[in-house]
Scaffold this active site. Structure first.
Site, short mmCIF file in Angstrom:
data_model
loop_
_atom_site.label_atom_id
_atom_site.label_comp_id
_atom_site.label_asym_id
_atom_site.label_seq_id
_atom_site.Cartn_x
_atom_site.Cartn_y
_atom_site.Cartn_z
N ARG A 22 0.86 -1.19 0.00
CA ARG A 22 0.00 0.00 0.00
C ARG A 22 0.89 1.23 0.00
NH1 ARG A 22 -2.62 0.52 5.01
NH2 ARG A 22 -1.28 2.29 5.37
N GLU B 89 4.75 7.07 2.40
CA GLU B 89 5.59 5.87 2.53
C GLU B 89 4.99 4.75 1.68
OE1 GLU B 89 5.57 3.49 6.02
OE2 GLU B 89 3.45 3.82 6.42
N ASN C 84 4.24 0.76 2.00
CA ASN C 84 4.20 -0.37 2.94
C ASN C 84 4.35 -1.67 2.18
OD1 ASN C 84 3.20 1.09 5.52
ND2 ASN C 84 1.79 1.79 3.93
N SER D 216 -2.44 -2.90 5.95
CA SER D 216 -3.73 -3.24 6.56
C SER D 216 -4.91 -2.50 5.94
CB SER D 216 -3.68 -2.96 8.06
OG SER D 216 -3.35 -1.62 8.24
N LYS E 164 12.05 3.00 5.45
CA LYS E 164 12.09 4.43 5.14
C LYS E 164 13.47 4.84 4.62
CE LYS E 164 8.15 5.21 8.02
NZ LYS E 164 7.75 3.79 8.19
N LYS F 150 12.12 10.64 10.78
CA LYS F 150 11.56 9.29 10.88
C LYS F 150 12.62 8.24 11.20
CE LYS F 150 7.83 9.99 7.53
NZ LYS F 150 7.09 9.38 6.41
N GLU G 81 7.64 0.96 11.84
CA GLU G 81 6.35 0.87 11.17
C GLU G 81 5.27 0.84 12.24
OE1 GLU G 81 6.10 0.87 7.91
OE2 GLU G 81 8.22 0.64 7.52
N GLY G 82 4.07 1.20 11.85
CA GLY G 82 2.93 1.02 12.76
C GLY G 82 2.47 2.29 13.45
N ARG H 121 -7.75 7.58 4.77
CA ARG H 121 -7.81 7.79 6.22
C ARG H 121 -7.88 9.28 6.49
NH1 ARG H 121 -2.59 5.13 7.86
NH2 ARG H 121 -2.25 5.53 5.64
P1 ADP Z 1 4.32 4.49 9.75
O1 ADP Z 1 5.14 3.43 9.16
O2 ADP Z 1 4.46 4.59 11.22
O3 ADP Z 1 2.89 4.44 9.28
P2 ADP Z 1 4.48 6.95 8.20
O4 ADP Z 1 5.64 7.39 7.41
O5 ADP Z 1 3.29 6.50 7.44
O6 ADP Z 1 4.97 5.84 9.22
O7 ADP Z 1 4.05 8.12 9.16
C1 ADP Z 1 2.96 8.03 10.05
C2 ADP Z 1 2.01 9.20 9.86
O8 ADP Z 1 2.72 10.43 10.04
C3 ADP Z 1 1.41 9.30 8.47
O9 ADP Z 1 0.24 8.51 8.38
C4 ADP Z 1 1.12 10.79 8.35
O10 ADP Z 1 -0.08 11.12 9.04
C5 ADP Z 1 2.25 11.41 9.12
N1 ADP Z 1 3.35 11.77 8.21
C6 ADP Z 1 4.37 10.98 7.83
N2 ADP Z 1 5.19 11.62 6.99
C7 ADP Z 1 4.68 12.85 6.83
C8 ADP Z 1 5.09 14.02 6.09
N3 ADP Z 1 6.19 14.00 5.35
N4 ADP Z 1 4.32 15.12 6.16
C9 ADP Z 1 3.21 15.13 6.92
N5 ADP Z 1 2.77 14.08 7.65
C10 ADP Z 1 3.50 12.96 7.62
MG MG Z 2 2.09 4.89 7.45
#
Ligand code: ADP
Ligand code: MG
Length: 548
Positions: free
Chosen positions: A202, A218, A220, A225, A383, A437, A441-442, A524
């Site tokens: 995803r 990102e 996945n 999920s 990442k 970051k 994950e999660g 979401r």
């Molecule tokens: P995870 O693997 O924990 O899901 P993500 O990279 O998806 O990590 O980050 C988690 C959440 O943080 C995302 O669903 C989003 O809401 C927010 N986020 C992540 N990266 C960004 C970004 N570059 N700008 C704004 N919000 C972000």
């Molecule tokens: Mg995410």
């Protein structure tokens, strides 16, 4: 990334539950005042953790069309200030009935065993009452990217040296990634080949308000999920618009169909067939407690009913104690041969509380079972690899088609490693424009705002190499709009921002690509919080899209 039980929204406090009175029928369902104090922390936010009927890949929209689409998306499709409260209460009531009757449910945090036993303590999934507007041009763009990302993951997974070299600095700073890399090294040493490769991915995006660009958050590659529940939200919203669309001025046909569940099940079934052992099962690797189990059960139910493929659910600890590698490479768990291993656990350090879980992971990797994902696919979704792929000339190492490369590059946000001193300086000066970051994950692991500055200054001072654990990313700022969000039976109206995830399935056996498809989507939506710029403690819900 997938969302485990820890990433599901926490229950609201009792204050909120007391508001829910059975009589009059609907009055307690709608609370027009935003109640930020009732929202769960980011750790428990669906949004933080979180991952069409077969979409007809159209031509790429021109820049003009994209601008038009954005303008339309920013104009509210419905004037939420103008909707009659009584009507909202009726729609909320219907949404709750529909969700309960159609399995749009999660385990209820208030019920102790709801993460262990199905059929016990279920509550409707947190949902948006109505679909969120999204420009059709960007929607098409996101769909078109899915098969390209699938192929990219496959190509990257084959380059063991690239994965090891790119993650070398991370390895010294991050014990979890280091363990994954150790398993990967062992497979390289053994010259282990994965001839049948299955990816259920995803790719998540946000639409940046200022630049009008669809930018990837990102990709996945493990435990993506909500393919199960996401489709149900689409069905729910279509049903609500069939019933109330005229009053709201909305047309259910503008919500794209969503067959993520069917297509993921199809990919699992096809992989099972390639393994070619009719007595073997699909094994779902699960966490010991999983309140999002119904999302997983939906896939397994389709597998059984449509394809007559049986599945079993095992924790990593159970796999360690019951698993065995037969001389021909077959993985047997509890005496049962396993054709496909589908990971809905194993992506976070918390899933490996002891050495047993790591032995289970190694055992599975050594076997001939098809892993979804293999250790290489898992690492390709980190990442750090996302950041390496965004460097100049790196995509060219893996893909030949120039158009595909250009399409991918267009959705890359700014991504940097912490060896880039200019960027570190800029991030210390303007931390609100960055997200930091770690390789996790999660949800709930990222660093924002003032904490970015503090962490960078600390890392600089310590000079311990811990900076290898992180990447820096450009902060994306999507437009906020008024939305109705329902959780625990209560509807709140608030300003919210959204993240679109597009699913992709990839299956190949040697040179034969059996599936490379875009497979539905997940929207979401979470409240945007002004102090933390929208990524603060978030009340997030499952949503669908209304094309504009
Ligand atoms: P995870 O693997 O924990 O899901 P993500 O990279 O998806 O990590 O980050 C988690 C959440 O943080 C995302 O669903 C989003 O809401 C927010 N986020 C992540 N990266 C960004 C970004 N570059 N700008 C704004 N919000 C972000
Ligand atoms: Mg995410």
């Amino acid at each position: 990334m997938g969302v485990g039980h820890s990433s599901l929204p926490s229950s609201v406090d009792s204050l909120c539950i007391n508001v829910f009175k059975p009589h009059p029928k609907t009055s307690a369902l709608y609370n027009p005042t935003p109640q930020k104090h009732l929202f769960p922390t980011k750790k428990h936010s669906l949004f933080a953790g979180l991952k069409i009927g077969s979409f007809n890949h159209g031509r790429v929209p021109g820049e003009m069309e994209i601008q038009k689409g954005i303008a339309a998306a920013q104009k509210p499709i419905v004037d939420f200030h103008g909707i009659d409260e009584g009507l909202i209460q009726k729609i909320v009531y219907d949404a709750l009935v529909w969700s309960s009757l159609h399995g749009l449910v999660v385990g209820d945090r208030n019920v102790q065993r709801s993460g262990k036993l199905p059929g016990l303590g279920m509550v409707h999934a947190p949902i948006a009452l109505l679909p969120t507007p999204f420009p059709e041009s960007h929607w098409k763009q996101a769909c078109e990217l899915a098969p390209i990302f699938n192929e990219l993951v496959d190509r990257v997974s084959l380059d063991g040296k690239f994965l090891q070299d790119s993650l070398a600095r991370t390895k010294t700073a991050d014990a979890f990634t280091s363990r994954l890399l150790d398993i990967h090294s062992k497979m390289l040493e053994m010259s282990k080949k994965e001839e049948i490769r299955l990816g259920l991915h995803r790719s998540d995006y946000m639409l940046d308000e200022k630049t009008k660009l669809l930018l990837q958050i990102e990709l996945n590659t493990i435990s993506s999920s909500f393919a199960g529940l996401g489709c149900l939200v689409t069905d729910l919203h279509r049903t609500l618009l069939d019933d109330y669309g005229e009053e709201l001025g909305l047309d259910s046909k503008m919500i794209p169909g969503n067959t993520a569940r069917l297509q993921f099940a199809e990919a699992l079934a096809k992989a099972w067939a390639e393994y070619n052992n009719p007595r073997a099962v699909v094994m779902v690797v699960v966490q010991t407690e999983e309140r999002n189990m119904y999302d997983q059960h939906w896939l397994c139910t389709v597998l059984r009913e449509r394809y007559n493929v049986r599945s079993i659910r095992k924790t990593l600890a159970e796999i360690d104690s019951e698993g065995q590698l037969l001389p021909d490479g077959t993985l047997a768990v509890g005496g049962q041969a396993v054709a496909v291993i589908y990971f809905r656990a194993g992506y976070t350090p918390a899933d490996y509380p002891s050495e047993s879980e790591w032995s289970a992971r190694l055992l599975m990797e050594q076997s001939s079972a098809i892993k979804c994902p293999s250790i290489s696919y898992h690492l390709a979704g980190t990442k750090k690899i996302q950041q390496e792929l965004a460097k100049p000339n790196v995509l060219e190492r893996f893909l030949d088609n120039k158009d595909d490369i250009a399409k991918l590059r267009k959705c890359f946000a700014g991504l940097w490693s912490l060896v880039d001193l200019d960027i570190i300086k800029e991030a210390i000066e303007k931390p609100e424009l960055f997200v930091m970051k770690p390789q996790r994950e999660g949800g709930g692991n990222n660093i924002y705002g003032g904490d970015v500055k503090e962490t960078l200054l600390r890392l600089q001072k310590e000079g311990s190499g811990e900076d290898g654990a992180y990447i820096l990313m450009q902060r994306i700022f999507p437009a906020a709009s008024l939305t109705y969000l329902i959780r625990d039976g209560i509807c709140h109206k608030d300003h919210a921002i959204s993240e679109l995830g597009v699913y992709g399935a990839y299956l190949r056996n040697k040179e034969n690509v059996i599936m490379n498809d875009q497979c539905g989507y997940l929207m979401r939506t979470k409240v945007s919080s002004s102090n933390e710029g929208g990524v603060a403690a978030g009340f997030a819900v499952l949503d669908s899209i209304y094309l504009t």
